[in-house]
Design a protein around this motif. Sequence first.
Motif, mmCIF file in Angstrom:
data_model
loop_
_atom_site.group_PDB
_atom_site.id
_atom_site.type_symbol
_atom_site.label_atom_id
_atom_site.label_comp_id
_atom_site.label_asym_id
_atom_site.label_seq_id
_atom_site.Cartn_x
_atom_site.Cartn_y
_atom_site.Cartn_z
ATOM 1 N N UNK A 153 47.932 45.227 46.972
ATOM 2 C CA UNK A 153 47.717 44.961 45.414
ATOM 3 C C UNK A 153 46.168 44.832 45.209
ATOM 4 N N UNK A 154 45.879 45.775 44.529
ATOM 5 C CA UNK A 154 44.417 45.674 44.063
ATOM 6 C C UNK A 154 44.272 45.733 42.719
ATOM 7 N N UNK A 155 43.061 45.154 42.184
ATOM 8 C CA UNK A 155 42.850 44.913 40.795
ATOM 9 C C UNK A 155 41.626 45.487 40.472
ATOM 10 N N UNK A 156 41.421 46.074 39.114
ATOM 11 C CA UNK A 156 40.049 46.733 38.779
ATOM 12 C C UNK A 156 39.817 46.368 37.683
ATOM 13 N N UNK A 186 43.502 42.092 45.749
ATOM 14 C CA UNK A 186 43.732 40.652 45.072
ATOM 15 C C UNK A 186 43.830 39.754 46.198
ATOM 16 N N UNK A 187 43.995 39.883 47.267
ATOM 17 C CA UNK A 187 43.875 38.994 48.451
ATOM 18 C C UNK A 187 42.703 38.469 48.547
ATOM 19 N N UNK A 188 41.518 39.062 48.248
ATOM 20 C CA UNK A 188 40.284 38.823 48.277
ATOM 21 C C UNK A 188 39.663 37.561 47.529
ATOM 22 N N UNK A 189 40.523 37.222 46.583
ATOM 23 C CA UNK A 189 40.251 36.119 45.643
ATOM 24 C C UNK A 189 41.147 34.894 45.852
ATOM 25 N N UNK A 197 34.745 34.226 35.248
ATOM 26 C CA UNK A 197 33.154 34.905 35.315
ATOM 27 C C UNK A 197 33.171 35.328 36.780
ATOM 28 N N UNK A 198 33.261 34.559 37.899
ATOM 29 C CA UNK A 198 33.192 35.007 39.189
ATOM 30 C C UNK A 198 34.130 36.095 39.495
ATOM 31 N N UNK A 199 35.293 35.916 39.186
ATOM 32 C CA UNK A 199 36.085 37.469 39.593
ATOM 33 C C UNK A 199 35.431 38.564 38.927
ATOM 34 N N UNK A 246 43.145 32.832 42.633
ATOM 35 C CA UNK A 246 44.528 33.272 41.927
ATOM 36 C C UNK A 246 44.785 32.994 40.785
ATOM 37 N N UNK A 247 44.539 32.075 40.253
ATOM 38 C CA UNK A 247 44.970 31.526 38.775
ATOM 39 C C UNK A 247 44.096 32.414 37.850
ATOM 40 N N UNK A 248 42.838 32.417 38.373
ATOM 41 C CA UNK A 248 41.893 33.318 37.265
ATOM 42 C C UNK A 248 42.235 34.652 37.092
ATOM 43 N N UNK A 249 42.862 35.355 38.388
ATOM 44 C CA UNK A 249 43.264 36.775 38.393
ATOM 45 C C UNK A 249 44.340 36.949 37.651
ATOM 46 N N UNK A 250 45.256 35.834 37.606
ATOM 47 C CA UNK A 250 46.530 36.153 36.762
ATOM 48 C C UNK A 250 46.173 36.064 35.139
#
Length: 813
Positions: free
Chosen positions: A112-115, A156-159, A141-143, A166-170
């Motif tokens: 699972x990737x995020x862009x 997504x696992x990188x974060x 901001x870090x993400x 994880x919460x920030x990505x969500x």
Amino acid sequence: MPRYYCDVALPVPLRSTFSYAVPEKFGVPPQAGMRVMVPFRKRAMIGVVLDCSTRVPAAKALREIVELVDDVPALPPALVELGRWVASYYLAPVGEVFRAMLPPAVEVRPVREVLLTAPGRELSAALRAREELIDEERAELSVLERLDAAAAPLPAARFHKTAGGPAAVTRLLLQGALEAREVYRRRTARTQKIVAWRHTAAAPVPGSAAETVFALLTATRGPLPIKVLLAEAGISQKAVESLIAQGALETWEEPAGEEPEILENDLELPRNVLNPPQRAALDSICSGIASGSFSTSLLHGVTGSGKTEVYLGATQSALAAGRTAILLVPEIALTLAMGRLLRERLGPGAGVTVLHSALPDVERARAWWSVRRGEARVVVGTRSAVFAPLERLGLVIVDEEHESSYKQEETPKYNGRDTALVRAKREGATALLGSATPSLESYQHARTGKYRLIELPARVENRPMARVELVDLRDDFRRTHRASALSERLRAGIAARLENATQALVLINRRGYSWCAMCRSCGAAVQCENCSISLTYHKNRRRLECHYCGYARAVPKSCPKCSAEYIYFVGEGAEQVEEQLRAEFPAARVARLDRDTVRSKREYQKILGAFAAGDLDILVGTQMVAKGHDFHKVTLVGVVSADLSLSLPDFRAAERTFQLLTQVAGRAGRGSLPGEVLIQTNYPEHYAIQFGARQDYAAFFEKELHFRRMMHYPPFAALALVLVRDKKIENAIRYSRALEKFFAPEEAKGLKVLGPAQAPLARLRRDYRFQFLLKAPKRSQLTATLSACLDFCAQKEIPEGAVLVDIDPVNLL
């Protein structure tokens, strides 16, 4: 160069294929049967190419195939066509069919990737411009900055390891600052070091550690993974490295997988001597193989008549003719013994491979590809092995062809036996169905000449059939005033076997300790939260469990309904029978064989191996003990509650009861010692139990066939089950009423429609369920009606998963 386009079947619950363009960089277009990676919505999926041509699809803005997973077609052309037939006949989503046919895609792994999106860049700039940020904003901001710096999508696992990541990505996904997608990445193959004794090395010094290694790697096991050698030889890594340095051992790397199979105390090999009925049966089958044309034979042989020996001889004949063979068995557990029998008989050059769904993905993929490359010529397995990619198929054997386990209960709901017959017909192979208790449909086909009927009427070496006695539990209670799973007669029979140093087999077709926990005050049973069924009590685990959805809970101290404290347990299961036997016969060696005691093939081998070697006196089990086993010291078989299945709301209840009783009775007296069978029942008058006790298949067939003819059930009608389900009962009712209106005009055309009615399991895995049972004189009429029904559901926007069609159902629950 012309542009190519592919029709790709994807594993989604839709009956259509999807069109994709072939990138010019591929050069050569993909072939039918190849697996490809394609974009589907916001994720990547692996599908199989069904067709490739220059014909431009009607759809606009076609997306391109991302990558070829295979260098050669995973499925040969014959299997691609077989998959299309399965999807068409069973009205199953074509992609789900091909997912069931293909090996696990172990070459790739989903990621699972995020862009970063344009709104995400704007948010990043806004956050950087602020003087103060709260903790959540700093994490966001870090993400954003990491993705901006990477200038590419990141897993997504990188974060996950960063504080608040994880919460920030969500949160960022919900805001639209990030976009998620699923892609596949090539997996790095894991390997393991294999060690073998170098054939040029000198013999080891007697009594040394090297002698133990030498014995293991030559006489006992052969080449082994180094970790297995260390465990079994009981030596250190340093000692092995020393032998490698001395040149006594050679090593190489192989793909990591399951350690080699150990068959401890395995079953006795059948004798390679045929009696006249076996010889006649084998000659008949071999003539079909030699002709190179399709034919179907039903081998009806009593238990212990030597059907396995006929299977082995037929397989030898197919290999001698330059063809390949598939042997299907109903249970994963039976693949072990059957695989070994074939390896022993055919030798290492035959390349016997075992395929079934319980193998680890890596092991299954490796075995599957060894078949595809032609390294294996014989495949043993359960129903999914019917799709083994063998070419030049000459023989398909379906052992215990009557077993309901050949029908898959999940989508695609195909029948392995019937699919095997279709495959044999398409590839010009011989199909051989074998059973001591054939299904009524198969035996009727044999009687009418559609199949060739071959019979083995007696046991090998003229051994007598076991003597069967019915034990009326009503009379037993009147004598003893005691309700027990073990009658007086059965206890006396077991005691006699222990005194004579022979073995006893006890069948009770119920798992757990008790059927349910009930309240003495209000009479309510403790129910599953997800299903309309009582929870089964498992004493060893001290909990109540649902055998359908897996829900479990502790035994309540008070009734969940009325809060009374009077909870008691009702009914006997295999666990309770085992406990009673241990208490009644404390000196006896007792074991239990069911899904609760056997979680792996190693545990299964250990229990069966110990019983076969005489290390156990009594074996208790569910129907797992009734199928295909050959124990020569078993002189008593006891059946507890033989009439359990007669109460099920299924027109096949009597047939299944008769089959189970006949099969388990056949486990007694298979050696030189005579056998006895004690069948405990509260309903000894029922014809299924009477004929089962007499092991009279012909009489049962005539009686049951009359019932089927009168009630328009198979083999005198084509049958289908339409199941309507939804999490909300009002939706399930609404869909059922819509289908009732659709089916109403069909009844005037000769189609019988029973329903809608609440399913026997009215709620399962939180779904409310209603069902229709359809009977038609012709299968073509049934298929046309059901195909139109699914189109009707699509027009009415009834969800795809809300209506399930089961063609030729074997389970009406």
